[in-house]
Design an enzyme around this catalytic site. Structure first.
Site, PDB file in Angstrom:
ATOM      1  N   ARG A   1      -1.649  12.383  10.244  1.00  0.00           N
ATOM      2  CA  ARG A   1      -0.417  13.113  10.555  1.00  0.00           C
ATOM      3  C   ARG A   1      -0.250  14.295   9.630  1.00  0.00           C
ATOM      4  NH1 ARG A   1       3.288   7.877  11.463  1.00  0.00           N
ATOM      5  NH2 ARG A   1       2.422   7.598  13.546  1.00  0.00           N
TER       6      ARG A   1
ATOM      7  N   SER B   1       6.204   7.311  13.194  1.00  0.00           N
ATOM      8  CA  SER B   1       6.171   6.015  12.534  1.00  0.00           C
ATOM      9  C   SER B   1       6.909   4.902  13.264  1.00  0.00           C
ATOM     10  CB  SER B   1       6.784   6.212  11.153  1.00  0.00           C
ATOM     11  OG  SER B   1       7.394   5.047  10.706  1.00  0.00           O
TER      12      SER B   1
ATOM     13  N   ASP C   1       0.797  -1.236   0.000  1.00  0.00           N
ATOM     14  CA  ASP C   1       0.000   0.000   0.000  1.00  0.00           C
ATOM     15  C   ASP C   1       0.828   1.284   0.000  1.00  0.00           C
ATOM     16  OD1 ASP C   1       1.047  -0.370   2.499  1.00  0.00           O
ATOM     17  OD2 ASP C   1      -0.836  -0.279   3.592  1.00  0.00           O
ATOM     18  N   HIS C   2       2.080   1.205   0.451  1.00  0.00           N
ATOM     19  CA  HIS C   2       2.856   2.442   0.639  1.00  0.00           C
ATOM     20  C   HIS C   2       3.622   2.872  -0.612  1.00  0.00           C
ATOM     21  CE1 HIS C   2       1.952   2.008   4.852  1.00  0.00           C
ATOM     22  NE2 HIS C   2       2.665   3.067   5.173  1.00  0.00           N
TER      23      HIS C   2
ATOM     24  N   ARG D   1       8.868   2.928  11.563  1.00  0.00           N
ATOM     25  CA  ARG D   1       9.948   2.535  10.646  1.00  0.00           C
ATOM     26  C   ARG D   1      11.281   2.351  11.377  1.00  0.00           C
ATOM     27  NH1 ARG D   1       9.198   8.403   7.828  1.00  0.00           N
ATOM     28  NH2 ARG D   1       7.094   7.615   7.980  1.00  0.00           N
TER      29      ARG D   1
ATOM     30  N   ASP E   1       3.675  -1.067  11.600  1.00  0.00           N
ATOM     31  CA  ASP E   1       3.188   0.251  11.199  1.00  0.00           C
ATOM     32  C   ASP E   1       2.513   0.828  12.428  1.00  0.00           C
ATOM     33  OD1 ASP E   1       2.330   1.813   8.398  1.00  0.00           O
ATOM     34  OD2 ASP E   1       1.076   2.226  10.145  1.00  0.00           O
TER      35      ASP E   1
HETATM   36  C1  MIC Z   1       3.259   6.518   8.493  1.00  0.00           C
HETATM   37  O1  MIC Z   1       2.052   6.732   8.555  1.00  0.00           O
HETATM   38  O2  MIC Z   1       4.114   7.317   8.869  1.00  0.00           O
HETATM   39  C2  MIC Z   1       3.726   5.185   7.950  1.00  0.00           C
HETATM   40  C3  MIC Z   1       4.392   5.436   6.679  1.00  0.00           C
HETATM   41  O3  MIC Z   1       2.620   4.356   7.709  1.00  0.00           O
HETATM   42  C4  MIC Z   1       4.646   4.557   8.991  1.00  0.00           C
HETATM   43  C5  MIC Z   1       5.303   3.318   8.552  1.00  0.00           C
HETATM   44  C6  MIC Z   1       6.483   3.520   7.663  1.00  0.00           C
HETATM   45  O4  MIC Z   1       7.244   4.452   7.852  1.00  0.00           O
HETATM   46  O5  MIC Z   1       6.652   2.695   6.772  1.00  0.00           O
HETATM   47  C7  MIC Z   1       4.010   4.270  10.336  1.00  0.00           C
HETATM   48  O6  MIC Z   1       3.067   4.917  10.712  1.00  0.00           O
HETATM   49  O7  MIC Z   1       4.514   3.426  11.093  1.00  0.00           O
HETATM   50 FE1  SF4 Z   2      -0.621   4.717   5.050  1.00  0.00          FE
HETATM   51 FE2  SF4 Z   2       0.505   5.431   7.382  1.00  0.00          FE
HETATM   52 FE3  SF4 Z   2      -0.995   7.141   5.959  1.00  0.00          FE
HETATM   53 FE4  SF4 Z   2      -2.143   5.141   7.122  1.00  0.00          FE
HETATM   54  S1  SF4 Z   2      -1.085   6.792   8.132  1.00  0.00           S
HETATM   55  S2  SF4 Z   2      -2.544   5.827   5.046  1.00  0.00           S
HETATM   56  S3  SF4 Z   2      -0.621   3.518   6.928  1.00  0.00           S
HETATM   57  S4  SF4 Z   2       0.961   6.238   5.371  1.00  0.00           S
END
Ligand code: MIC
Ligand code: SF4
Length: 808
Positions: free
Chosen positions: A448, A643, A95-96, A645, A160
């Site tokens: 976010r 995140s 999805d990312h 990550r 995640d």
């Molecule tokens: C996000 O919303 O910041 C992400 C991208 O989903 C991250 C995960 C990632 O950095 O791959 C998260 O929320 O953990």
């Molecule tokens: Fe994707 Fe993270 Fe955004 Fe949710 S918050 S849509 S998991 S990037």
């Protein structure tokens, strides 16, 4: 189709007995969170009355979910565990990695081409090791989990931070780094400090313009981005039960933004309706039989202050819609105060884009309510002022809303429907003109809004609101528009008001979908080959990190003293960098490039202590690495917020940073640092942050007797010859100290890089020359020419021997 029904049945059968035992051990009525936690203790964990916020406890979660951007690193680590199959049901969701530009169909096609290598890797690892695979276009991990896997009373982890979304269906679902996922997929215990508990009592009922999202926007305003750290937030009360299941999911989802370990709700009829509507009537039936175990004991909600560490009460009947932002999700402004706040702070009032959807807000209910507003545009002779986009959370939702005419309605206001993926939420948005870096405002229903997150432009003021408010404000094109009181001028010059949104909690005709995008794993995966091309710039097999050298760390340089907010987006930016999530060396070229240097207030410009010149952060760190010099990073409050990550921990580790010393950490990031063998330290006296000078040199002492709850010392050598000693705290337990000593948790487990499983040459770069990092295009095909150190070769042989022994 119901996935893993046997696992759920088994869990429910054991639940009443486990809860009874836990109640005896704790010796008082139990909250829902405690019931779930205590019923998921690992077999080797002794049952006792655990200290909230104190005891480290070993758990056995029911399942694991991973998304493509984090799964690469997690699975690269898992492949070294030497297992034939995952120990618990696990899934991978693509999805990312899909850039939103033209629209769903084209964007998906492009992503399938551009990221083919990564998708092929993920799907072959999934089929080999028994993981369910959701292909690109199937939807966003958390929506797919809610629709298919979440179940009341269950416990899961996911790579995640928004894994917590599944709390909407009564789970304890926790976001973790990939190394934690490897533990659980390998059948090992998963460790967590027993959380504190925050109770949120919801009275009244949502009405008019107010949506579930406003509850969490308000809670974020109360608790701030670190107020939930180390705690589970448990919602209850008539306001909770009167709300839809997906609305609950939205609230839990954004609990990540207050740093909460997770959030959850007790089982109720909204969850039963949702389970039935998503083809899981069997799960609902099972849950109904043990209802009382899937919510708190009655005494708890009657006198919550006796059982929670903190209680907050919110009356939904009088709750106003909120708009949070810019740049932080906890800056909460009630809609009636927005005009005043925006004018006072100089936030641009003209709204360029409204974006709805994402994992937070893309339920059928959300979309149908937003569509009821879009419909009024033509009915009332209006014209939508801002651009408008939709990212549906899953193919099931997308297919159903198309069938029910909502996509048509949105198309009529000139909307763009992007692929069922993260897209603009994570900077995978090819926004025209963003590179001009102009000051502008956007509003979205995501979770976010950190600087640069959506479109890479640090001057984009991003605000977070419900899908309803986002849609209304996009129609008005004005951040200060309050649909509850203000009118709009239509094409005929008349003043018209938008009526409050209406919609259906669930589709009247039921959900439908042609191809949900699921691929089941092979029955026997042993013959499946996992290929990693050694010349790839997207994937790189992992090299074990070096073990601790057995002595105090000395002569460390300061890489950066980060000023203010330093989220994982600042440490390891997403957007175009998501591309390198499977290649540690390449992604390390984004290390801390978003952080502000305390000394010159610039982004990605730090002093190289060896040359005295300013350069980009990764370049300076590579210079230290090449010179064999360690370094430290100094940071402010809630460092690593956001995140899950683990790249944000692996990159500094890979490039030779030895310690991160900050005022406070966000939970997942602190664990990720520990897992990767870094020192995660906090100032015993926060004012010592001010003692750190740009050209200081540091020693970290006390490591020979590194033990739980014993402070370490940082010796600061100032360039004027003055020496200061400061005390620093840590939260390492014995086990975690072993990770540090071994070089990483993975090393400590005696695991190492794949040999028997992955088809790739054993050679790999162990040493690299310093290079001008971020500016330079990531080197293609460089790995083939990389130097192979003898020690690395030896390590590989050793591991191969070990693996062979194990097999026998
Ligand atoms: C996000 O919303 O910041 C992400 C991208 O989903 C991250 C995960 C990632 O950095 O791959 C998260 O929320 O953990
Ligand atoms: Fe994707 Fe993270 Fe955004 Fe949710 S918050 S849509 S998991 S990037």
């Amino acid at each position: 189709m119901v996935f893993d029904l046997d696992m759920i049945k088994k869990h429910y059968a054991a639940l009443p007995g486990r809860i009874a035992k836990a109640r005896k051990a704790v010796n008082k009525p139990l909250t829902l969170s405690e019931k779930i936690l205590y019923s998921h203790l690992h077999a080797d964990q002794k049952l006792e009355n655990f200290g909230r916020g104190k005891s480290y406890v070993d758990f056995a979660p029911d399942r694991v979910a991973m998304q493509d951007a984090t799964a690469q690193m997690a699975l690269l680590q898992f492949m070294s565990a030497g297992r034939a199959k995952v120990a618990v049901p696990s899934t991978v969701h693509c999805d990312h990695l899909i850039v939103a530009k033209v629209g769903a169909k084209d964007d998906l096609q492009i992503a399938n081409g551009e990221s083919k290598e990564v998708f092929d890797f993920l799907s072959s690892v999934s089929t080999k090791y028994g993981l369910g695979f959701w292909k690109p276009g199937a939807g966003i991990i958390h929506q797919v989990v809610l629709e298919n896997y979440a179940f009341p009373g269950g416990m899961m982890i996911g790579t995640d931070s928004h894994t917590v979304n599944a709390g909407g269906l009564g789970m304890v679902a926790i976001g973790v780094g990939g190394a934690d996922a490897v533990d659980v997929m390998s059948g090992m215990a998963w460790e967590l400090k027993f959380p504190k508990l925050i109770g949120v009592k919801l009275t009244g009922k949502l009405n008019g313009w107010t949506a579930a999202k406003d509850v969490i926007l308000k809670v974020a305003g109360i608790l701030t981005v670190k107020g939930g750290t180390g705690a589970i937030v448990e919602y209850f009360g008539e306001g909770a039960t009167s709300m839809s299941c997906t609305g609950k999911g939205t609230i839990c989802n954004m609990g990540a933004e207050i740093g909460a370990t997770t959030s959850t709700f007790g089982y109720d009829s909204s969850m039963e309706r949702y389970l039935n509507a998503t083809g899981r009537a069997e799960v609902a039936k099972l849950a109904n039989k043990i209802k009382e175990h899937l919510t708190a004991d009655p005494e708890v909600y009657q006198s919550p202050e006796k059982y929670f560490d903190q209680v907050i009460e919110i009356n939904l009947s009088t709750l106003e819609p909120y708009i949070n932002g810019p740049f932080t999700p906890d800056l909460a402004t009630p809609i009636s105060k927005m005009k005043e706040a925006a004018e006072k702070n100089g936030w641009p009032l003209k709204v360029e884009v409204g974006l709805i959807g994402s994992c937070t807000n893309s339920s059928y209910e959300d979309i149908s309510r937003a569509a009821s507003l879009a419909k009024q545009v033509s009915d009332k002779g209006l014209k939508t002022k801002a651009m408008f986009t939709i990212t549906p959370g899953s193919e099931q939702v997308r297919y159903t809303i198309e069938r029910d005419g909502f996509i048509d309605t949105f198309n009529k206001i000139g909307a763009k429907v992007f692929a069922n993926a993260c897209g603009p939420c994570i900077g995978m948005w090819n926004r025209v003109g963003a590179d001009r870096k102009e000051k502008n405002t956007i509003i979205h229903s995501f979770n976010r809004n950190f600087q640069s997150r959506n479109d890479g432009n640090p001057n984009t003021y991003a605000f977070v609101a419900s899908p309803e408010i986002t849609t209304a404000i996009a129609i008005a094109g004005d951040l200060s528009f309050n649909p509850m009181t203000d009118t709009l001028t239509n094409e005929q010059g008349q003043q018209v008001k938008l009526s409050p949104p209406t919609g259906d909690e669930l589709p009247k005709k039921g959900f439908d979908v042609k191809d949900p995008g699921y691929v089941a794993p092979a029955k026997d995966g042993s013959k499946v080959e996992v290929k990693v091309d050694p010349g790839s710039d997207r994937l790189q097999l992992l090299e074990p990190f070096k073990a601790w050298e057995g002595k105090d760390l000395t002569r460390l340089r300061l890489l950066i003293k980060a000023k203010g907010k330093c989220t994982t987006d600042h440490i390891s930016m997403a957007g175009k960098w998501l591309k390198y999530r499977g290649h540690l060396d390449n992604i390390s070229n984004n290390l801390l490039i978003g952080a502000t240097n305390f000394y010159n207030e610039k982004i990605n410009s730090v002093r190289n202590g060896l040359s005295g010149h300013y350069d980009e952060v990764p370049a300076v760190q590579r210079a230290y690495k090449a010179a064999g010099i360690g370094s430290i990073v100094v940071g402010d409050e809630n460092y690593g917020e956001g995140s899950s990550r683990e790249h944000a921990a692996m990159e500094p580790r890979h490039l030779g940073v030895r310690a991160i010393l900050v005022k406070s950490f966000a939970r997942i990031h602190e664990t990720n640092l520990k897992k990767q063998g870094m020192l995660a330290l906090t100032f015993a006296d926060k004012a010592d942050y001010d003692k750190i000078r740009e050209d200081d040199i540091f020693d970290i002492t006390g490591l020979m007797t590194f033990s739980p709850e014993k402070q370490l010392t940082v010796v600061i050598h100032h360039s004027d010859g003055k020496i200061e000693k400061i005390l620093v705290n840590h939260t390492y337990n014995k086990n975690q100290i072993d990770w540090f000593k071994a070089g990483s948790a993975l090393n400590a487990m005696g695991k190492s890089r794949p040999k028997a499983t992955a088809k790739a040459p054993a050679k790999k770069a162990a040493a690299k020359k310093a290079k001008p990092a971020a500016k330079k295009k990531v080197a293609k095909k460089s790995s083939a020419k990389k130097v192979v150190k003898k020690s690395a070769k030896k390590a590989v042989k050793k591991v191969a021997k070990k693996a062979a022994k194990k097999k026998k």
